[in-house]
Design a protein around this motif. Structure first.
Motif, PDB file in Angstrom:
ATOM      1  N   THR A 177       0.845  -1.184   0.000  1.00  0.00           N
ATOM      2  CA  THR A 177       0.000   0.000   0.000  1.00  0.00           C
ATOM      3  C   THR A 177       0.890   1.247   0.000  1.00  0.00           C
ATOM      4  OG1 THR A 177      -0.149   0.346   2.400  1.00  0.00           O
ATOM      5  CG2 THR A 177      -1.607  -1.322   1.437  1.00  0.00           C
ATOM      6  N   SER A 178       0.249   2.395  -0.033  1.00  0.00           N
ATOM      7  CA  SER A 178       1.009   3.656  -0.032  1.00  0.00           C
ATOM      8  C   SER A 178       1.510   4.035   1.355  1.00  0.00           C
ATOM      9  CB  SER A 178       0.140   4.787  -0.584  1.00  0.00           C
ATOM     10  OG  SER A 178      -0.984   5.005   0.254  1.00  0.00           O
ATOM     11  N   VAL A 179       1.065   3.302   2.377  1.00  0.00           N
ATOM     12  CA  VAL A 179       1.465   3.577   3.753  1.00  0.00           C
ATOM     13  C   VAL A 179       2.629   2.657   4.114  1.00  0.00           C
ATOM     14  CG1 VAL A 179       0.683   3.754   6.147  1.00  0.00           C
ATOM     15  CG2 VAL A 179      -0.916   4.188   4.269  1.00  0.00           C
ATOM     16  N   ARG A 180       3.648   3.213   4.730  1.00  0.00           N
ATOM     17  CA  ARG A 180       4.894   2.483   4.973  1.00  0.00           C
ATOM     18  C   ARG A 180       4.654   1.150   5.689  1.00  0.00           C
ATOM     19  NH1 ARG A 180       7.137   6.102   7.789  1.00  0.00           N
ATOM     20  NH2 ARG A 180       6.502   5.231   9.800  1.00  0.00           N
ATOM     21  N   ASP A 181       5.031   0.056   5.007  1.00  0.00           N
ATOM     22  CA  ASP A 181       5.021  -1.311   5.534  1.00  0.00           C
ATOM     23  C   ASP A 181       3.635  -1.858   5.823  1.00  0.00           C
ATOM     24  OD1 ASP A 181       7.804  -1.389   5.390  1.00  0.00           O
ATOM     25  OD2 ASP A 181       8.049  -0.640   7.435  1.00  0.00           O
ATOM     26  N   VAL A 182       2.576  -1.128   5.514  1.00  0.00           N
ATOM     27  CA  VAL A 182       1.218  -1.641   5.670  1.00  0.00           C
ATOM     28  C   VAL A 182       0.881  -2.473   4.440  1.00  0.00           C
ATOM     29  CG1 VAL A 182      -1.226  -1.015   5.793  1.00  0.00           C
ATOM     30  CG2 VAL A 182       0.453   0.231   7.150  1.00  0.00           C
ATOM     31  N   THR A 183       0.382  -3.691   4.653  1.00  0.00           N
ATOM     32  CA  THR A 183       0.078  -4.592   3.534  1.00  0.00           C
ATOM     33  C   THR A 183      -1.336  -5.137   3.665  1.00  0.00           C
ATOM     34  OG1 THR A 183       1.201  -6.354   4.780  1.00  0.00           O
ATOM     35  CG2 THR A 183       2.437  -5.291   3.006  1.00  0.00           C
ATOM     36  N   LEU A 184      -1.972  -5.327   2.512  1.00  0.00           N
ATOM     37  CA  LEU A 184      -3.312  -5.904   2.435  1.00  0.00           C
ATOM     38  C   LEU A 184      -3.164  -7.347   1.980  1.00  0.00           C
ATOM     39  CD1 LEU A 184      -6.312  -5.005   2.766  1.00  0.00           C
ATOM     40  CD2 LEU A 184      -6.334  -4.676   0.284  1.00  0.00           C
ATOM     41  N   HIS A 185      -3.763  -8.281   2.702  1.00  0.00           N
ATOM     42  CA  HIS A 185      -3.564  -9.714   2.466  1.00  0.00           C
ATOM     43  C   HIS A 185      -4.862 -10.367   2.002  1.00  0.00           C
ATOM     44  CE1 HIS A 185       0.370 -10.052   4.805  1.00  0.00           C
ATOM     45  NE2 HIS A 185      -0.025  -8.802   4.997  1.00  0.00           N
ATOM     46  N   HIS A 186      -4.785 -11.073   0.866  1.00  0.00           N
ATOM     47  CA  HIS A 186      -5.860 -11.949   0.436  1.00  0.00           C
ATOM     48  C   HIS A 186      -5.506 -13.346   0.935  1.00  0.00           C
ATOM     49  CE1 HIS A 186      -7.647  -9.378  -3.059  1.00  0.00           C
ATOM     50  NE2 HIS A 186      -7.366  -8.664  -1.993  1.00  0.00           N
ATOM     51  N   LEU A 187      -6.230 -13.807   1.934  1.00  0.00           N
ATOM     52  CA  LEU A 187      -5.959 -15.111   2.529  1.00  0.00           C
ATOM     53  C   LEU A 187      -6.586 -16.215   1.678  1.00  0.00           C
ATOM     54  CD1 LEU A 187      -6.694 -14.064   6.210  1.00  0.00           C
ATOM     55  CD2 LEU A 187      -4.455 -14.248   5.097  1.00  0.00           C
ATOM     56  N   LYS A 188      -6.175 -17.451   1.945  1.00  0.00           N
ATOM     57  CA  LYS A 188      -6.730 -18.587   1.205  1.00  0.00           C
ATOM     58  C   LYS A 188      -8.228 -18.680   1.477  1.00  0.00           C
ATOM     59  CE  LYS A 188      -2.375 -21.078   1.771  1.00  0.00           C
ATOM     60  NZ  LYS A 188      -1.694 -22.185   2.480  1.00  0.00           N
ATOM     61  N   ASN A 189      -8.980 -18.902   0.411  1.00  0.00           N
ATOM     62  CA  ASN A 189     -10.435 -18.911   0.507  1.00  0.00           C
ATOM     63  C   ASN A 189     -10.971 -20.059  -0.333  1.00  0.00           C
ATOM     64  OD1 ASN A 189     -13.076 -17.693   1.179  1.00  0.00           O
ATOM     65  ND2 ASN A 189     -13.165 -17.332  -1.028  1.00  0.00           N
ATOM     66  N   VAL A 190     -11.769 -20.929   0.268  1.00  0.00           N
ATOM     67  CA  VAL A 190     -12.345 -22.081  -0.430  1.00  0.00           C
ATOM     68  C   VAL A 190     -13.857 -22.000  -0.306  1.00  0.00           C
ATOM     69  CG1 VAL A 190     -12.435 -24.582  -0.603  1.00  0.00           C
ATOM     70  CG2 VAL A 190     -10.322 -23.470   0.128  1.00  0.00           C
ATOM     71  N   ALA A 191     -14.558 -22.065  -1.419  1.00  0.00           N
ATOM     72  CA  ALA A 191     -16.016 -22.002  -1.414  1.00  0.00           C
ATOM     73  C   ALA A 191     -16.578 -23.094  -2.303  1.00  0.00           C
ATOM     74  CB  ALA A 191     -16.487 -20.635  -1.894  1.00  0.00           C
ATOM     75  N   ASP A 192     -17.542 -23.858  -1.798  1.00  0.00           N
ATOM     76  CA  ASP A 192     -18.266 -24.828  -2.616  1.00  0.00           C
ATOM     77  C   ASP A 192     -19.684 -24.936  -2.067  1.00  0.00           C
ATOM     78  OD1 ASP A 192     -18.230 -26.554  -0.410  1.00  0.00           O
ATOM     79  OD2 ASP A 192     -16.482 -27.656  -1.136  1.00  0.00           O
ATOM     80  N   MET A 193     -20.443 -25.946  -2.533  1.00  0.00           N
ATOM     81  CA  MET A 193     -21.845 -26.042  -2.165  1.00  0.00           C
ATOM     82  C   MET A 193     -22.053 -26.311  -0.673  1.00  0.00           C
ATOM     83  SD  MET A 193     -22.759 -29.720  -3.892  1.00  0.00           S
ATOM     84  CE  MET A 193     -24.476 -29.555  -3.457  1.00  0.00           C
ATOM     85  N   ARG A 194     -21.007 -26.748   0.013  1.00  0.00           N
ATOM     86  CA  ARG A 194     -21.110 -27.008   1.455  1.00  0.00           C
ATOM     87  C   ARG A 194     -20.891 -25.761   2.293  1.00  0.00           C
ATOM     88  NH1 ARG A 194     -16.497 -31.342   1.716  1.00  0.00           N
ATOM     89  NH2 ARG A 194     -15.622 -29.701   0.380  1.00  0.00           N
ATOM     90  N   GLY A 195     -20.413 -24.683   1.665  1.00  0.00           N
ATOM     91  CA  GLY A 195     -20.135 -23.463   2.404  1.00  0.00           C
ATOM     92  C   GLY A 195     -18.773 -22.918   2.037  1.00  0.00           C
TER      93      GLY A 195
END
Length: 315
Positions: A177-195
């Motif tokens: 990001t534009s802010v020093r050492d601040v990071t945005l994280h997309h974590l692992k995400n699993v989606a199927d018919m069970r939820g």
């Protein structure tokens, strides 16, 4: 610099008016008032005795400054903005001391706004036209409405909404990001018919060893949280339910993030000023911390924080 200009139709009884200041027609300044340099005092402004006005302040037409008011440098007061200094006024009854209201450096107050006594408008804050301000406004905040509520922060880049990954199994990603050492994280995400399932591993996805967590929930949408920095503690924020707006500030750059997915995390390193606000009614914010609670680790004054970011050797 030039001597102050006093319009022939103005009444200026104070001898404490700075160089270059202009006082226009039908303004009235009482003897005890102090007005700084390069100010512009427009028509029909009234300034009472126990008032201090800094340098380069603009007072538009129809403004009254009552006893107890302090305006710091570079403040703008819009037409007919109203200050008060007695929370329970009665005719011919006077308090022992009037409530002191402070407008910090660079703040702006819009036309017809009303400011209740005894509060502080933070540095570079923006009060919208017609707002009724009933409590102190944080630095850089934008407030509107009656009662005034925070709707944003000035000079803040908006990261916007993070869209869900197209693939059913998201590959983790870290975004600078534009802010020093601040990071945005997309974590692992699993989606199927069970939820759906989102997962993160300490020491891998979460970039530090976690020693503490806390949950923030049932926050009225008008409230703000945070408004502090940590000297050494690291934090990782996830909105596990609902949505929260987060502002991160390193003293030079400021950016806003919308956390509204359980697979979206925001890393805040030490010496980052953090604010959370505009909680949705159902919001639950999970905060992971690298240290046990230590009150001495908190920096709660924004001016102190700015001083420390500009002088990293300061304890």
């Amino acid at each position: 610099m030039t001597k102050p200009f006093i319009h022939p139709n103005a009444l200026c009884e104070s001898g404490q008016v700075g160089e270059g200041t202009r006082i226009w027609a039908f303004a009235h300044v009482l003897p005890g008032a102090r007005i700084g340099r390069d100010c512009n005092v427009c028509d029909h402004v009234f300034v009472e005795n126990d008032v201090i006005v800094g340098d380069r302040v603009t007072l538009k037409c129809g403004v009254q400054l009552w006893d107890g008011l302090r305006l710091e440098d570079d403040v703008f007061i819009g037409p007919n903005a109203t200050f008060t200094n007695d929370i329970f006024p009665r005719s011919k009854e006077y308090p022992e001391a009037f409530g002191q209201t402070v407008v910090r450096k660079g703040a702006s107050i819009g036309a017809n706004a009303t400011i209740l006594p005894g509060i502080t408008i933070g540095a570079r804050a923006m009060v919208g036209a017609g707002a009724v301000v009933t409590r102190s406004v944080p630095p850089n905040a934008v407030v509107v409405g009656n009662p005034a509520k925070i709707v944003g922060y000035v000079d803040t880049a908006d990261h916007g909404r993070a869209e869900a990954p197209v693939a059913p199994v998201a590959v983790e990603a870290v975004h600078q990001t534009s802010v020093r050492d601040v990071t945005l994280h997309h974590l692992k995400n699993v989606a199927d018919m069970r939820g759906s399932l989102s997962v993160g591993e300490f020491g891998r996805d979460i970039p530090f060893d976690v020693k503490r967590y806390f949950l923030v929930y049932d926050v009225p949408s008008v409230e703000i949280r945070g408004e502090h920095a940590h000297r050494s503690c690291k934090q990782f924020l996830i909105a596990v339910k609902g949505s929260v707006h987060v502002v991160a500030d390193d003293g030079a750059s400021r950016e806003q993030f919308l956390l509204d997915k359980p697979w979206l995390g925001l890393y805040l390193p030490p010496m980052t000023w953090g604010i959370q606000y505009r909680y949705s009614p159902d919001a639950v914010l999970l905060v992971l911390a690298s240290q046990h609670y230590d009150s001495a680790d908190y920096i709660r004054d924004y001016d102190e924080f700015l001083g420390m970011t500009r002088d990293p050797l300061k304890p």
